[in-house]
Design an enzyme around this catalytic site. Sequence first.
Site, short mmCIF file in Angstrom:
data_model
loop_
_atom_site.label_atom_id
_atom_site.label_comp_id
_atom_site.label_asym_id
_atom_site.label_seq_id
_atom_site.Cartn_x
_atom_site.Cartn_y
_atom_site.Cartn_z
N ARG A 1 34.43 23.86 123.44
CA ARG A 1 33.01 23.52 123.54
C ARG A 1 32.61 23.19 124.97
O ARG A 1 31.53 22.66 125.21
CB ARG A 1 32.67 22.36 122.62
CG ARG A 1 33.59 21.15 122.80
CD ARG A 1 33.13 20.02 121.93
NE ARG A 1 34.11 18.95 121.88
CZ ARG A 1 33.90 17.79 121.32
NH1 ARG A 1 32.73 17.54 120.77
NH2 ARG A 1 34.83 16.87 121.29
N GLY B 1 31.44 23.95 118.50
CA GLY B 1 31.09 24.08 119.92
C GLY B 1 30.17 22.99 120.43
O GLY B 1 29.74 23.03 121.58
N ASP C 1 47.12 18.63 126.30
CA ASP C 1 45.91 19.36 126.68
C ASP C 1 44.83 18.42 127.22
O ASP C 1 43.80 18.89 127.71
CB ASP C 1 45.36 20.16 125.49
CG ASP C 1 45.16 19.29 124.26
OD1 ASP C 1 46.15 18.73 123.76
OD2 ASP C 1 44.01 19.17 123.79
N ASN C 2 45.08 17.11 127.14
CA ASN C 2 44.12 16.15 127.68
C ASN C 2 44.66 15.48 128.94
O ASN C 2 44.13 14.45 129.38
CB ASN C 2 43.77 15.08 126.63
CG ASN C 2 42.96 15.67 125.48
OD1 ASN C 2 42.33 16.71 125.63
ND2 ASN C 2 42.99 15.01 124.34
N ASP D 1 38.98 13.82 129.25
CA ASP D 1 38.67 13.99 127.83
C ASP D 1 38.57 12.66 127.10
O ASP D 1 39.45 12.27 126.33
CB ASP D 1 39.68 14.92 127.13
CG ASP D 1 39.31 16.39 127.33
OD1 ASP D 1 38.43 16.68 128.18
OD2 ASP D 1 39.90 17.24 126.66
P1 AMP Z 1 40.43 17.00 122.09
O1 AMP Z 1 41.86 16.61 121.85
O2 AMP Z 1 39.45 16.24 121.26
O3 AMP Z 1 40.09 16.90 123.55
O4 AMP Z 1 40.20 18.53 121.66
C1 AMP Z 1 41.20 19.37 121.16
C2 AMP Z 1 40.70 20.79 121.06
O5 AMP Z 1 39.67 20.90 120.10
C3 AMP Z 1 40.14 21.38 122.35
O6 AMP Z 1 40.49 22.73 122.39
C4 AMP Z 1 38.66 21.21 122.15
O7 AMP Z 1 37.91 22.14 122.91
C5 AMP Z 1 38.52 21.49 120.67
N1 AMP Z 1 37.32 20.91 120.07
C6 AMP Z 1 37.07 19.60 119.80
N2 AMP Z 1 35.88 19.46 119.20
C7 AMP Z 1 35.33 20.69 119.11
C8 AMP Z 1 34.11 21.21 118.58
N3 AMP Z 1 33.19 20.42 118.03
N4 AMP Z 1 33.90 22.55 118.67
C9 AMP Z 1 34.81 23.36 119.21
N5 AMP Z 1 35.98 22.94 119.70
C10 AMP Z 1 36.25 21.63 119.66
MG MG Z 2 40.66 17.79 124.92
#
Ligand code: AMP
Ligand code: MG
Length: 501
Positions: free
Chosen positions: A102, A138, A264-265, A274
């Site tokens: 997103r 997204g 990934d963060n 993040d």
């Molecule tokens: P995070 O650990 O929350 O930073 O995110 C883990 C993964 O989920 C990353 O690839 C983000 O881009 C994806 N992600 C989290 N929330 C959304 C969302 N609402 N729409 C699309 N991708 C998301």
């Molecule tokens: Mg992330």
Amino acid sequence: MNAPKPPYPLYRTDTLPLENSFAALPPAHYTALMPTPLPDPYLVCASASTAALIGLDFAETSTESFIEAFTGNRLLPESKPLSAVYSGHQFGVWAGQLGDGRAILLGDVPAPEVEPSGRLELQLKGAGLTPYSRMGDGRAVLRSSIREFLCSEAMAALGIPTTRALCVTGSDQLVMREQAETAAVTTRVAQSFVRFGSFEHWFYNEKHEELKVLADYVIDRFYPWFRASANPYKDLLTEVTLRTAHMIAHWQAVGFMHGVMNTDNMSILGLTLDYGPFGFMEAFNTTHICNHTDQQGRYSYARQPQIGEWNCYALGQALLPLIGDVEETQAALRIYKPAYSEKFEELMHAKLGLKTRQSDDRQLIDGLFGILQDSHVDFTTFFRQLGNLQPGNSDSHEDLRDLFIDRAAFDAWALQYGARLQQENSIDGERKLAMDAVNPKYILRNYLAQIAIEKAQNKDYSEVSKLLQVLEKPFDEQPENEKYAALPPDWANDLEVSCSS
Ligand code: AMP
Ligand code: MG
């Protein structure tokens, strides 16, 4: 941080000289795409200090032109929007491909004060579907966007390495989470959003060519001094390991909990990245878990330092084909523990107002964490008030003592601390000044964020701006804002922060 030197005249939204250096990487590293517009966007809040970093006239941030551009409804001149691919380990398990689900990178702009690249990337978070959205929509909701915005700016003001935030814009478009909420876009600002997982992606896909391309890009742009080294990839790993250890030492010293320390963060520049279900320690408890979804407590306060190391090992694994030798890779990673301990000791000494190091200081510090734990004392209030303690004058620390359930334990520790201060001929007034400069009075407490969010959900954004203003000067007394330093009210006990964002 030195005040940035603005260009004259300051940039307007449409004169920001955008390039996209990341777009020069081979196409496999990203997908070029357009943000998805949101209907009738409005400004929620903007950061003057982040605007200053990129030489943007702050008056621009309330213009329609700015709001449209930073919601993703209108493309800035020369912008080449893209979403990057990456993978990662989530909660200790290999998760495969993730990517900017997103987030959309608009490009980078000049930031003369920012070393070494002299540029900052502008990224829209919540700007619509990308090929990496998987099951997501997204979008980001107003609640989590305000939290990320405020925390990025608060961390920067605390002197902790972090991505920055330029603004949050909102729209009445509904987004489904546990309940219907409205959509928002945060404009994040950093030299780079490359993650440990960006490297893991190419390692686990056995694409060592791409791995090298990415590592060379990161070295050339952000660590150019390693270019001439015998093994620049080892140097890269050493430096990232060091920066990660230092960043986490800062987190521990201020009581910050990230909540989702997946690879990934983790930023390749050692920035806090993040912001999701993060939290600041209030009633001290080393096993505190700020992310309601993390039932095992993998990312609890006490575990952050070791998880930071685990994540560096994951990066080391991914860089191994470039470093070329297991022993060299391990040598780079071995720096983590001593670097963390040294930084944490340094920060704790400053927090305690100690100018010298002595052999039994470890015991003094461990003893302190023990009594804070036993009485669940508010972490920030304790350190801020500790500056008032004058050895031999019990009146000076009545309030401090009252924070403890076990007052006898506090008295015993205070005696030991007072003796330690006298040993180095500490001067009360001087020490208090030094301690106030490192022990914040104002942090982003969950309940403060919650009040600002609830008002914003009712279209009153004044509290977001007010909170930003308070958090930009966390070490100042700000007598007029005393209530922002108050302990959480009872209703705050029921606040739960989950991954939902
Ligand atoms: P995070 O650990 O929350 O930073 O995110 C883990 C993964 O989920 C990353 O690839 C983000 O881009 C994806 N992600 C989290 N929330 C959304 C969302 N609402 N729409 C699309 N991708 C998301
Ligand atoms: Mg992330």
